[in-house]
Design a protein around this motif. Sequence first.
Motif, mmCIF file in Angstrom:
data_model
loop_
_atom_site.group_PDB
_atom_site.id
_atom_site.type_symbol
_atom_site.label_atom_id
_atom_site.label_comp_id
_atom_site.label_asym_id
_atom_site.label_seq_id
_atom_site.Cartn_x
_atom_site.Cartn_y
_atom_site.Cartn_z
ATOM 1 N N GLY A 441 6.573 42.841 33.486
ATOM 2 C CA GLY A 441 7.538 41.776 33.737
ATOM 3 C C GLY A 441 7.791 41.532 35.204
ATOM 4 O O GLY A 441 8.327 40.494 35.558
ATOM 5 N N GLY A 442 7.411 42.486 36.094
ATOM 6 C CA GLY A 442 7.561 42.240 37.514
ATOM 7 C C GLY A 442 8.444 43.244 38.235
ATOM 8 O O GLY A 442 8.771 44.314 37.720
ATOM 9 N N TYR A 443 8.858 42.896 39.462
ATOM 10 C CA TYR A 443 9.766 43.735 40.250
ATOM 11 C C TYR A 443 11.039 43.970 39.437
ATOM 12 O O TYR A 443 11.635 43.039 38.906
ATOM 13 N N PHE A 444 11.516 45.231 39.417
ATOM 14 C CA PHE A 444 12.564 45.591 38.455
ATOM 15 C C PHE A 444 13.716 46.332 39.110
ATOM 16 O O PHE A 444 13.534 47.370 39.744
ATOM 17 N N LEU A 445 14.918 45.763 38.942
ATOM 18 C CA LEU A 445 16.161 46.463 39.276
ATOM 19 C C LEU A 445 16.939 46.809 38.026
ATOM 20 O O LEU A 445 17.833 47.653 38.055
ATOM 21 N N GLY A 446 16.626 46.154 36.938
ATOM 22 C CA GLY A 446 17.322 46.377 35.682
ATOM 23 C C GLY A 446 17.548 45.068 34.955
ATOM 24 O O GLY A 446 17.553 43.997 35.565
ATOM 25 N N ASP A 447 17.728 45.161 33.655
ATOM 26 C CA ASP A 447 18.036 43.976 32.859
ATOM 27 C C ASP A 447 19.520 43.610 32.946
ATOM 28 O O ASP A 447 19.936 42.573 32.429
ATOM 29 N N TYR A 448 20.313 44.485 33.548
ATOM 30 C CA TYR A 448 21.738 44.214 33.728
ATOM 31 C C TYR A 448 22.264 45.076 34.859
ATOM 32 O O TYR A 448 21.554 45.914 35.424
ATOM 33 N N GLN A 449 23.514 44.873 35.215
ATOM 34 C CA GLN A 449 24.205 45.698 36.201
ATOM 35 C C GLN A 449 25.632 45.932 35.710
ATOM 36 O O GLN A 449 26.052 45.378 34.691
ATOM 37 N N GLY A 450 26.394 46.755 36.431
ATOM 38 C CA GLY A 450 27.734 47.106 35.988
ATOM 39 C C GLY A 450 28.818 46.394 36.775
ATOM 40 O O GLY A 450 28.719 46.236 37.999
ATOM 41 N N LEU A 451 29.861 45.960 36.077
ATOM 42 C CA LEU A 451 31.025 45.347 36.716
ATOM 43 C C LEU A 451 32.244 45.618 35.857
ATOM 44 O O LEU A 451 32.186 45.501 34.630
ATOM 45 N N GLY A 452 33.348 45.993 36.480
ATOM 46 C CA GLY A 452 34.583 46.257 35.749
ATOM 47 C C GLY A 452 35.790 45.795 36.538
ATOM 48 O O GLY A 452 35.690 45.318 37.671
ATOM 49 N N TRP A 453 36.949 45.939 35.929
ATOM 50 C CA TRP A 453 38.241 45.617 36.534
ATOM 51 C C TRP A 453 39.113 46.852 36.413
ATOM 52 O O TRP A 453 39.315 47.385 35.313
ATOM 53 N N ASP A 454 39.640 47.350 37.545
ATOM 54 C CA ASP A 454 40.405 48.600 37.505
ATOM 55 C C ASP A 454 41.915 48.388 37.579
ATOM 56 O O ASP A 454 42.666 49.334 37.818
ATOM 57 N N GLY A 455 42.345 47.158 37.372
ATOM 58 C CA GLY A 455 43.765 46.859 37.393
ATOM 59 C C GLY A 455 44.190 46.098 38.621
ATOM 60 O O GLY A 455 45.134 45.314 38.579
ATOM 61 N N THR A 456 43.491 46.331 39.740
ATOM 62 C CA THR A 456 43.809 45.617 40.980
ATOM 63 C C THR A 456 42.563 45.088 41.693
ATOM 64 O O THR A 456 42.687 44.332 42.651
ATOM 65 N N ALA A 457 41.378 45.503 41.262
ATOM 66 C CA ALA A 457 40.150 45.101 41.952
ATOM 67 C C ALA A 457 38.980 45.083 40.986
ATOM 68 O O ALA A 457 38.987 45.763 39.949
ATOM 69 N N PHE A 458 37.972 44.298 41.346
ATOM 70 C CA PHE A 458 36.699 44.361 40.632
ATOM 71 C C PHE A 458 35.880 45.507 41.207
ATOM 72 O O PHE A 458 35.861 45.744 42.420
ATOM 73 N N VAL A 459 35.205 46.238 40.326
ATOM 74 C CA VAL A 459 34.378 47.365 40.736
ATOM 75 C C VAL A 459 32.954 47.076 40.294
ATOM 76 O O VAL A 459 32.672 46.880 39.119
ATOM 77 N N SER A 460 32.054 47.035 41.266
ATOM 78 C CA SER A 460 30.675 46.616 41.033
ATOM 79 C C SER A 460 29.742 47.801 41.235
ATOM 80 O O SER A 460 29.857 48.540 42.210
ATOM 81 N N PHE A 461 28.807 47.968 40.305
ATOM 82 C CA PHE A 461 27.876 49.100 40.302
ATOM 83 C C PHE A 461 26.483 48.526 40.064
ATOM 84 O O PHE A 461 26.180 48.053 38.974
ATOM 85 N N ARG A 480 34.090 48.304 45.594
ATOM 86 C CA ARG A 480 35.371 47.896 45.014
ATOM 87 C C ARG A 480 35.884 46.709 45.813
ATOM 88 O O ARG A 480 36.078 46.794 47.021
ATOM 89 N N VAL A 481 36.121 45.573 45.132
ATOM 90 C CA VAL A 481 36.492 44.337 45.813
ATOM 91 C C VAL A 481 37.779 43.770 45.216
ATOM 92 O O VAL A 481 37.764 43.214 44.115
ATOM 93 N N PRO A 482 38.892 43.889 45.888
ATOM 94 C CA PRO A 482 40.110 43.226 45.412
ATOM 95 C C PRO A 482 39.930 41.713 45.470
ATOM 96 O O PRO A 482 39.352 41.187 46.427
ATOM 97 N N PRO A 483 40.387 40.972 44.466
ATOM 98 C CA PRO A 483 40.235 39.515 44.504
ATOM 99 C C PRO A 483 41.106 38.900 45.586
ATOM 100 O O PRO A 483 42.196 39.402 45.894
ATOM 101 N N GLY A 484 40.618 37.816 46.184
ATOM 102 C CA GLY A 484 41.348 37.180 47.272
ATOM 103 C C GLY A 484 41.050 37.896 48.563
ATOM 104 O O GLY A 484 41.678 38.903 48.899
ATOM 105 N N ALA A 485 40.040 37.440 49.280
ATOM 106 C CA ALA A 485 39.597 38.146 50.483
ATOM 107 C C ALA A 485 40.714 38.215 51.514
ATOM 108 O O ALA A 485 41.287 37.211 51.905
ATOM 109 N N SER A 486 41.015 39.434 51.940
ATOM 110 C CA SER A 486 42.003 39.630 52.991
ATOM 111 C C SER A 486 41.380 39.278 54.341
ATOM 112 O O SER A 486 40.170 39.124 54.451
ATOM 113 N N PRO A 487 42.139 39.188 55.387
ATOM 114 C CA PRO A 487 41.537 38.952 56.709
ATOM 115 C C PRO A 487 40.488 39.991 57.073
ATOM 116 O O PRO A 487 39.445 39.653 57.632
ATOM 117 N N MET A 488 40.747 41.259 56.758
ATOM 118 C CA MET A 488 39.768 42.295 57.088
ATOM 119 C C MET A 488 38.484 42.110 56.300
ATOM 120 O O MET A 488 37.379 42.212 56.827
#
Length: 519
Positions: A441-461, A480-488
């Motif tokens: 099928g070609g170059y492979f990273l996976g048929d899926y990846q992981g993403l969740g919500w920990d109550g205050t942020a999205f967590v990407s794997f 781990r990415v809180p929604p709404g990008a802060s200035p930092m």
Amino acid sequence: MHALPTVRRTPLLAAIALLTSCGSEVGAFPTRVSGGTFPTSCLGPVGGGTFYGKTEVEPFLAVDPTDPAHLVGVWQQDRYSTGGAAGLLTGISFDAGSTWTTTSAPFSHCTGGNAVNGGDYERATDPWVTIAPDGTAHQLALTFDVGVRGGNRAILASRSTDRGRSWSSPQVLQGDGDPSFALDKGSIAADPQSASLVYAAWNRLTDQLTSNSPLARGPTWFARSTDGGATWVPAKIIFDPGVDAQTLGNVVAVLPDGTLLNAMLVFTALSTTTTHAEVAVLRSADKGVTWSDPPVTVSTVQNVTLLDPKTHQAVRSGGALPAIAVEASTGTAYVVWEDSRFSGGARNGIALATSSDGGRSWSPPVQVNGAPAVAAFTPAIAVGGGKVGVAYYDLREDDPADTSRFLASSWLAVSADGGATWQDTASAGPFDLRSAPSVIGGYFLGDYQGLGWDGTAFVSFFTATNSGNVSDRTSLLFRRVPPGASPMHAIFDAIRPDRLFRSWRRPTQIGVERARQAL
């Protein structure tokens, strides 16, 4: 039990940690997680293909509903080009992803599986994990042999009652010894309202010894546990699309009223040149005892294979495999997949459809990816706090004139208005897809990846390549990415130190006809 040390941080990450230790955003840069590699003593036959040691691909992630800082991730470790991996590893974190420890369930020989504990298999694939409301973690795997035992396959389940530190001997939800059958693409889901209820779904193909058989069929199979994974009710077919047809990518989600939704890809007329594909949903109002038939169509699917335009090598992505998530507070359900409808069939984008009536009807698909002029692929979805998050890869950083590499990047798109508008955050990249394992099928990273919500942020794997490193082609990244990008966050994403220092890189993809491809 196979245990390996895990967390590695690049020198750049360590420097940033020191420079921003006061008041910095958690997860502004990804943590790199590695499984190491398995000893050659546990490996089975290569089977005429290529063995890619030190590769981590196809991760998935679960957040503990009793402790959002507790995360469990699973992935394929040491991939074979001809299908599957030497073993599946499990990463556990108790500090919201800052540090990780690696364990494993005994699904195959390389993770301690044997004839006594039920894990007597040479390879494993399709890892999936979920955590019940009492903190019990559950894993599902597809395991199989090659060579003289090539007909042996099984869908196996294992659970952990100590937060992922150790895992039970696997239970066989379905097993086959006849090579005319093939099991594929399972998932597992703990009922968020009852620790006693756990659900698993997969597909089983028939007539696999006849090439392109018009008599082959691939119904959806389903099993459930009513005692927290201690035992499982015998599996049964819950939907059969008929001859010359199959389902793929069955994933169960639970609505607030207890209704189960099984999202799936349905192929018909598979042996012809007019194959039809659609994303559909089955509903069960009684915890999986009975299911709606016919299923509800979410959308027809248009999908093209992603190619490296400079070499014409394919990329194996998630294709049209659906990912589903439910907003617990409202019951709104969301499904995402790859679709080429937005470009007139020229390239895949990320499509999202929404249901606000329990999966009985679905909105027309909208496009999620923020750079529609380039291909996007392999989406994952999570919802929480009134936000929808979709992780995906795309090619916006690739330079068509640079023939020396083929660059992809990882992104997280977040919507605060139910999918009407989106804001992109760069997760990692660019990284060279040509460094990924090359599989059927070609170059492979996976048929899926992981993403969740920990109550205050999205967590990407997710997986990314270590560009140009043929001895360590891929690694796992966690962010781990809180929604709404802060200035930092906005400053970090604008500077993109990963671009400047090239500290990490990676690839992914597969086309819609995974029906005939290897595991």
